[in-house]
Design a protein around this motif. Sequence first.
Motif, PDB file in Angstrom:
ATOM      1  N   SER A 165      33.994  39.370  40.439  1.00 24.88           N
ATOM      2  CA  SER A 165      34.825  40.041  41.439  1.00 24.88           C
ATOM      3  C   SER A 165      35.706  41.070  40.750  1.00 24.88           C
ATOM      4  CB  SER A 165      35.688  39.024  42.177  1.00 24.88           C
ATOM      5  OG  SER A 165      36.424  38.280  41.246  1.00 24.88           O
ATOM      6  N   GLY A 167      37.018  43.972  41.799  1.00 27.79           N
ATOM      7  CA  GLY A 167      38.172  44.514  42.534  1.00 27.79           C
ATOM      8  C   GLY A 167      39.052  43.411  43.078  1.00 27.79           C
ATOM      9  N   GLU A 170      38.062  42.369  46.757  1.00 25.35           N
ATOM     10  CA  GLU A 170      36.706  41.846  47.004  1.00 25.35           C
ATOM     11  C   GLU A 170      36.674  40.565  47.838  1.00 25.35           C
ATOM     12  OE1 GLU A 170      32.575  41.360  44.678  1.00 25.35           O
ATOM     13  OE2 GLU A 170      34.036  42.904  44.231  1.00 25.35           O
ATOM     14  N   ARG A 173      37.073  41.391  51.342  1.00 25.99           N
ATOM     15  CA  ARG A 173      35.870  42.031  51.891  1.00 25.99           C
ATOM     16  C   ARG A 173      34.813  40.978  52.213  1.00 25.99           C
ATOM     17  NH1 ARG A 173      36.476  46.445  48.458  1.00 25.99           N
ATOM     18  NH2 ARG A 173      34.989  45.622  46.948  1.00 25.99           N
ATOM     19  N   ASP A 174      34.701  40.005  51.297  1.00 25.24           N
ATOM     20  CA  ASP A 174      33.754  38.909  51.530  1.00 25.24           C
ATOM     21  C   ASP A 174      34.074  38.183  52.830  1.00 25.24           C
ATOM     22  OD1 ASP A 174      32.449  39.495  49.318  1.00 25.24           O
ATOM     23  OD2 ASP A 174      33.383  37.937  48.065  1.00 25.24           O
TER      24      ASP A 174
END
Lengths: 222, 191
Positions: A165, A167, A170, A173-174
């Motif tokens: 991961s 960023g 992330e 976003r997931d």
Amino acid sequence: MADEKPPIEPEDAFDAFLRRQFAEIRSALDRQIAAEPPRWERPLKVQPPARRKAYWLASLAAMLLVAVAIPLLWELDYEQELQKSEPPPAELAPDTTPPEEPVPETTGPTGAAPVEQPPRQVKPASKSKEREPKAAERTDSPASAKAPAATPSEPEIKTRAPAESPGAAEPARDEVSREKEELERLWQEYQRDPVNFRKDTRRMARLRLLLLRYDKSGRKLE
Amino acid sequence: MQHLWAALVSFALKNIPDFMARLLPYRERLYRLALAQLRNPHDAEDAVQDVLIKAGRKASSFRSESSEYTWVVRILINHCHDLLRKKNRRSRREVTGDILQFSATIADPGNRPEQNTELSELSRHLMDAVNGLSAAHKEIILMRYFEEMSYEEIAAVLRLSLGTVKSRLSQAKLELKNLLLARGIREDQLG
């Protein structure tokens, strides 16, 4: 009585008897009516039955309204509760991966090389864990359950975590993509059998919430 | 939906009184017919009122093939038939055995003696027998002999052919004759 008609020729003896007898009955009744005319006290009830009917219809409509409105209100309440319980975006920090939940590594059929696993999703709050027990079960594949030896140790996860991961955003976003997937899945289930789906108020509320959040194609629940 | 209901209600309120107003001149004749069957002034009054209201509600189903009066006559005969059937069912529950049979032949069992219409014994037997007919036979007998309607008028009201009307009437007469004979009326009294 008005509109008396010319007598009709009798067809047989019984026919003549009936004519005679009914004429007698008529004249007896006429005498009786003349002596004691009908009072017609009761006014012709045009309005009351219509009103009664209107009351019936109104009460039926009210009952239907209540039957529809109450479940809707429950759903709305539930949605609001869900929205309240959702964590603020600040809580979706990158280091929220719980250490007590190690990511299981699945091994290939030979057990030689570990199969590449998609990055573990972040579970921001305990509430979301409650809401998607099935999703959590799905991520833990049976292969991983069968191969506990291949489970990496905590240091391994910590060292690999930054690579998987890169960023900070992330995990968030997931979460978004997971919820979008869930939305699609729920939508498909809803379309397959909307009647049964509606009965499950939890899932219905969840679908409504996800539609509110992510749907851009204007899908609406009927 | 609301507009539809509003339109229906306003249509009903506007048209029911019109149709009933046209039938009001026949109210006395209808009352006589109801009284012949029910033999109780109050029941007959109620029946006529109810039938006028019913006819007003059903006004849309009235076809101009028959006159409004003959159309209402049919409704009234069937309404009285239903009332008598209900009354008989009720009295059968209350009265048992011989008492029932005795009261059924003498007068309408639901009424007090002073309320019953005064008819000669033969006329009473005839009306009892008519009330004992099936609905289809009863209406055709009353239309033909009480209301003195022609075959054509009966055919128009019942929406039957002339031949069917004649054959049904002869069947009804046969049934009526048998019922009268069963009540102890002698053959020579029947013409």
